[in-house]
Design an enzyme around this catalytic site. Structure first.
Site, PDB file in Angstrom:
ATOM      1  CG  HIS A 146     -10.860  -6.958   8.333  1.00  0.00           C
ATOM      2  ND1 HIS A 146      -9.932  -7.499   9.187  1.00  0.00           N
ATOM      3  CD2 HIS A 146     -10.356  -7.127   7.088  1.00  0.00           C
ATOM      4  CE1 HIS A 146      -8.916  -7.982   8.481  1.00  0.00           C
ATOM      5  NE2 HIS A 146      -9.148  -7.769   7.209  1.00  0.00           N
ATOM      6  CD  GLU A 202      -1.912  -2.338   1.558  1.00  0.00           C
ATOM      7  OE1 GLU A 202      -0.751  -2.652   1.924  1.00  0.00           O
ATOM      8  OE2 GLU A 202      -2.860  -3.134   1.580  1.00  0.00           O
TER       9      GLU A 202
HETATM   10  C1  LIG Z   1      -2.195  -4.472   4.775  1.00  0.00           C
HETATM   11  C2  LIG Z   1      -3.298  -5.272   4.216  1.00  0.00           C
HETATM   12  N1  LIG Z   1      -3.607  -5.134   2.908  1.00  0.00           N
HETATM   13  C3  LIG Z   1      -4.599  -5.864   2.372  1.00  0.00           C
HETATM   14  C4  LIG Z   1      -5.299  -6.760   3.120  1.00  0.00           C
HETATM   15  C5  LIG Z   1      -6.430  -7.569   2.510  1.00  0.00           C
HETATM   16  N2  LIG Z   1      -6.014  -8.946   2.322  1.00  0.00           N
HETATM   17  C6  LIG Z   1      -6.268  -9.886   3.254  1.00  0.00           C
HETATM   18  S1  LIG Z   1      -5.595 -11.348   2.860  1.00  0.00           S
HETATM   19  C7  LIG Z   1      -4.972 -10.745   1.430  1.00  0.00           C
HETATM   20  C8  LIG Z   1      -4.176 -11.619   0.527  1.00  0.00           C
HETATM   21  C9  LIG Z   1      -3.011 -12.156   1.238  1.00  0.00           C
HETATM   22  O1  LIG Z   1      -2.265 -12.956   0.384  1.00  0.00           O
HETATM   23  P1  LIG Z   1      -1.095 -13.824   0.950  1.00  0.00           P
HETATM   24  O2  LIG Z   1      -0.195 -12.987   1.779  1.00  0.00           O
HETATM   25  O3  LIG Z   1      -0.498 -14.532  -0.200  1.00  0.00           O
HETATM   26  O4  LIG Z   1      -1.836 -14.829   1.944  1.00  0.00           O
HETATM   27  P2  LIG Z   1      -2.959 -15.919   1.589  1.00  0.00           P
HETATM   28  O5  LIG Z   1      -4.277 -15.256   1.732  1.00  0.00           O
HETATM   29  O6  LIG Z   1      -2.713 -16.409   0.218  1.00  0.00           O
HETATM   30  O7  LIG Z   1      -2.801 -16.973   2.626  1.00  0.00           O
HETATM   31  C10 LIG Z   1      -5.286  -9.399   1.267  1.00  0.00           C
HETATM   32  C11 LIG Z   1      -4.909  -8.572   0.113  1.00  0.00           C
HETATM   33  C12 LIG Z   1      -4.962  -6.865   4.487  1.00  0.00           C
HETATM   34  N3  LIG Z   1      -5.634  -7.692   5.303  1.00  0.00           N
HETATM   35  N4  LIG Z   1      -3.963  -6.132   5.000  1.00  0.00           N
END
Ligand SMILES: Cc1ncc(C[n+]2csc(CCOP(=O)(O)OP(=O)(O)O)c2C)c(N)n1
Ligand SMILES: [Mg+2]
Lengths: 345, 322
Positions: A141, A72
């Site tokens: 959230h 971000e």
């Molecule tokens: C700082 C932040 N940005 C965006 C999100 C929204 N978000 C939650 S899970 C996710 C994807 C995470 O991907 P990854 O790190 O690969 O973990 P996975 O869900 O695949 O286990 C996002 C974008 C968040 N929770 N926190």
């Protein structure tokens, strides 16, 4: 008074959800202005976690609709830089709760450059972000946090509560030469996977139009009590007003729609008429919107008031997960009725 | 690797899967006929870890309850592999007063000080606090380690990079784990990350990094053994990236229309069962009894949770301050 969703009903029959109204606004503006692009997490093939960009990738392609890494700080700064050089970015922060990881780019850069440059540099961008709770998404959230953005100078802050305003405010935000924080409540988007709020579907004209930033809307007129609120809580206030009518209390409801600039006149006019003020907010109570609205009246003329002001906001606690606890702090219709009766007592 | 260890890894994975299958069942059971994320006994976002069990099982096999885990929005497999009490875990997910956080936290906010477990719903933001946990262990003269977990998507977050540098600089007893399940919600790895292996990033920050390619629980176990021993011996942090698999949606209700790999996914649990059977470590009867055992532990936890009281609204303001 500016048209509101309800008032415009006679003009158009076509109904859209808030999400679709936002997308239509973005799409129409993108057709008009090639310098606009949309960027954020899952805004491409997913269409935005809250459907705020649904169908845009198919229409405008990956050069203008960009999925970002979960970085971000980098993409907020990128939006600022691109805006400075003449583009008009629309950048999505998936949940406002995530501002913590990138706030420096927002409040120290995006928001201050115009002033620091003595007006020589403009930062025309829209930062859209989802707010609000009510579906047990827990403390990280479910927040609204608009008070923080409105507190920090240099950003306009708009908060639509219905499809008509969502489209008009989005178009105004895109055309504005300042950073505009556009905060949409998940509960008013009309999402198929969330409890249906009847007000999340409403009449929306097909042609592009602006809802001016900085103008509140009177969504219900009344004589006994002014309820000042915004976003999802507008709908709770409307429900509460029906119940209050049955109990002989005639309330006027102001949907602020913009926090920066704030339509102080609308608040003062209404309170001058009713003499009673209840401020309802889904953000935290202390040092926030409810105190600010109260100060508007106190500074102008406290003698407008026939009774002490009442505030209904999230008490100063993290938003709890369990439904019984979360609904004990959200500004529901029942809690608004109870607060209104306290003002009338 | 001895048979007992291999069986242990298998059992851990089965227990975790069994727990999540029960969540899946109960989460969706009362969201009909119109699916509403806020409805039912388990409301809210639900991120399940099915497919990623090898990562948690392989790492946690080397830990005791004196070691710490800082996990993600997808925390159940690590919580279970690290020995979290299933009743307290289930109760928190059901929002009950008997839960780990007395219903205040929810499934993305599990805190269990008895096993030094925490997690965060903000991507990669569990990394920095793992440094502090490791720092405290070091200062307190313990040989405990802290495990920090993120997804491959989270490895592009600033907190990830700052944490690697500081941990390497101060030689903190941390093991950084990256679960690369190819997806960050709808964004595939190659659309988020310019390099193929985060082991390269580890090296560039001054620590050892490995990438396990095939979601192999034994591969994870091996890599974790080395990394954890190094951390315990005061030799500083390491990083382990595991190419794993997200069998289900990002969250429950995710239609996964963006996904083109659904036909090629390999479920690591039956795959490991086959391997153990052909090595003579496991029999079909044992597979059945391990599954039954897991199921009865899970059902006990769920029964406990469902019969536990909800928090009282009158106490909503409690626990803001100590
Ligand atoms: C700082 C932040 N940005 C965006 C999100 C929204 N978000 C939650 S899970 C996710 C994807 C995470 O991907 P990854 O790190 O690969 O973990 P996975 O869900 O695949 O286990 C996002 C974008 C968040 N929770 N926190
Ligand atoms: Mg991932």
């Amino acid at each position: 008074m500016v048209l509101t969703g309800t008032q415009s009903e006679s003009i158009t029959a076509r109904k859209l959800t808030t999400a679709k109204a936002m997308v239509e606004a973005i799409s129409q503006e993108m057709e008009r202005d090639p310098s606009i692009f949309v960027m954020g997490e899952d805004v491409g093939s997913y269409g935005g976690i809250f459907s705020s960009t649904a169908g845009l990738l198919e229409k405008f392609g990956p050069q203008r609709i960009l999925d970002t890494p979960i970085s971000e700080t980098a993409f907020m700064g990128l939006a600022t830089g691109a805006a400075v050089e003449g583009m008009r970015p629309i950048v999505e922060l998936m949940f406002v709760d995530f501002f913590g990881v990138c706030m420096d780019q927002i409040y120290n850069h995006m928001a201050k450059i115009h002033y620091e440059s003595g007006g020589n540099v403009k930062v025309p961008l829209v930062l859209m972000t989802a707010v609000g709770g009510g579906y047990s998404d827990g403390a990280q959230h479910s927040q609204c946090l608009w008070g923080i953005f409105a507190h920090l100078p240099g950003m306009k802050v708009v908060v639509p509560s219905n499809p008509y305003d969502a489209k008009g405010l989005m178009i105004s935000a895109i055309r504005d030469d300042n950073p505009v924080i556009y905060m949409f409540h998940k509960g008013v988007m009309g999402l198929p996977w969330m409890a249906k709020n009847p007000h999340s579907l409403g009449p929306v004209p097909e042609k592009p139009y602006e809802v001016p930033i900085g103008r509140a809307a009177i969504v219900r007129t009344g004589n006994d009590l002014t309820i000042v609120t915004l976003s999802m809580a507008v709908h709770h206030a409307l429900d509460a007003a029906e119940e209050l009518t049955k109990q002989g209390i005639d309330s006027e409801i102001i949907d602020l729609r913009s926090l920066v600039p704030l339509d102080r006149e609308a608040v003062l006019e209404s309170v001058a008429k009713t003499g009673r003020l209840l401020v309802v907010d889904e953000d935290y109570q202390s040092f926030g919107l409810t105190g600010e609205i109260t100060a508007v009246v106190a500074e102008k003329d406290p003698r407008l008031l026939k009774a002490p002001v009442s505030r209904l906001a999230i008490p100063d606690i993290p938003i709890p997960y369990s439904r019984t606890l979360e609904y004990a702090v959200l500004p529901t219709a029942e809690r608004i009725v109870a607060a209104a009766k306290r003002v009338m007592a | 690797m001895d048979n007992e260890t291999r069986l242990g890894l298998y059992k851990t994975m089965v227990l975790s899967r069994s727990f999540e299958e029960a969540i899946l069942r109960d989460y969706h059971a009362d969201k009909k006929p119109v699916w509403d994320i806020g409805a039912g006994l388990i409301p809210g976002e639900m991120h399940l870890s099915a497919g990623q069990e090898p990562v948690a099982a392989g790492v946690c096999a080397h830990l005791t309850s004196d070691d710490a885990i800082s996990s993600t929005h997808r925390p159940h497999h690590f919580a279970i592999a690290h020995g979290m009490d299933l009743r307290l875990l289930a109760s928190e997910i059901f929002g009950r007063e008997t839960g780990l956080g007395k219903g205040r936290g929810g499934h993305m906010h599990l805190f269990d000080p008895t096993i030094h477990f925490s997690c965060s719903g903000i991507v990669a933001e569990g990394y920095p606090s793992a440094l502090g946990v490791a720092f405290a262990f070091q200062r307190q003269g313990k040989d405990s380690v802290a495990i920090a977990v993120t997804g491959e998507g989270g490895a592009n977050q600033g907190a990830f990079h700052e944490s690697l540098n500081l941990a390497a600089l101060w030689k903190l007893p941390v093991v950084f784990v990256i679960e690369d399940n190819d997806w960050a919600i709808s964004v595939p790895r190659d659309a988020s990350t310019a390099i193929r292996s985060n082991a390269v990033r580890a090296t560039s920050y001054g620590m050892r990094g490995v990438r396990i390619q095939d979601n192999s629980v034994e591969g994870v176990w091996d890599a974790a053994k080395t990394a954890i021993e190094k951390a315990r011996a005061g030799e500083g942090p390491s990083l382990i990236e595991v190419h794993t698999v997200r069998l289900w949606g990002h969250f429950e209700g995710d239609a996964q229309a963006y996904r083109n790999d659904l036909d090629s996914l390999i479920d690591p649990i039956p795959a490991y069962a086959n391997q153990l059977e052909s090595d003579g470590v496991l029999s079909p009867e044992m597979v059945e009894s391990i599954a039954q055992d897991a199921k009865s532990r899970v059902e006990d936890a769920f029964d406990f949770a469902k019969s536990s009281p909800l928090p009282s609204a009158a106490e909503v303001e409690r626990y803001v301050f100590a």
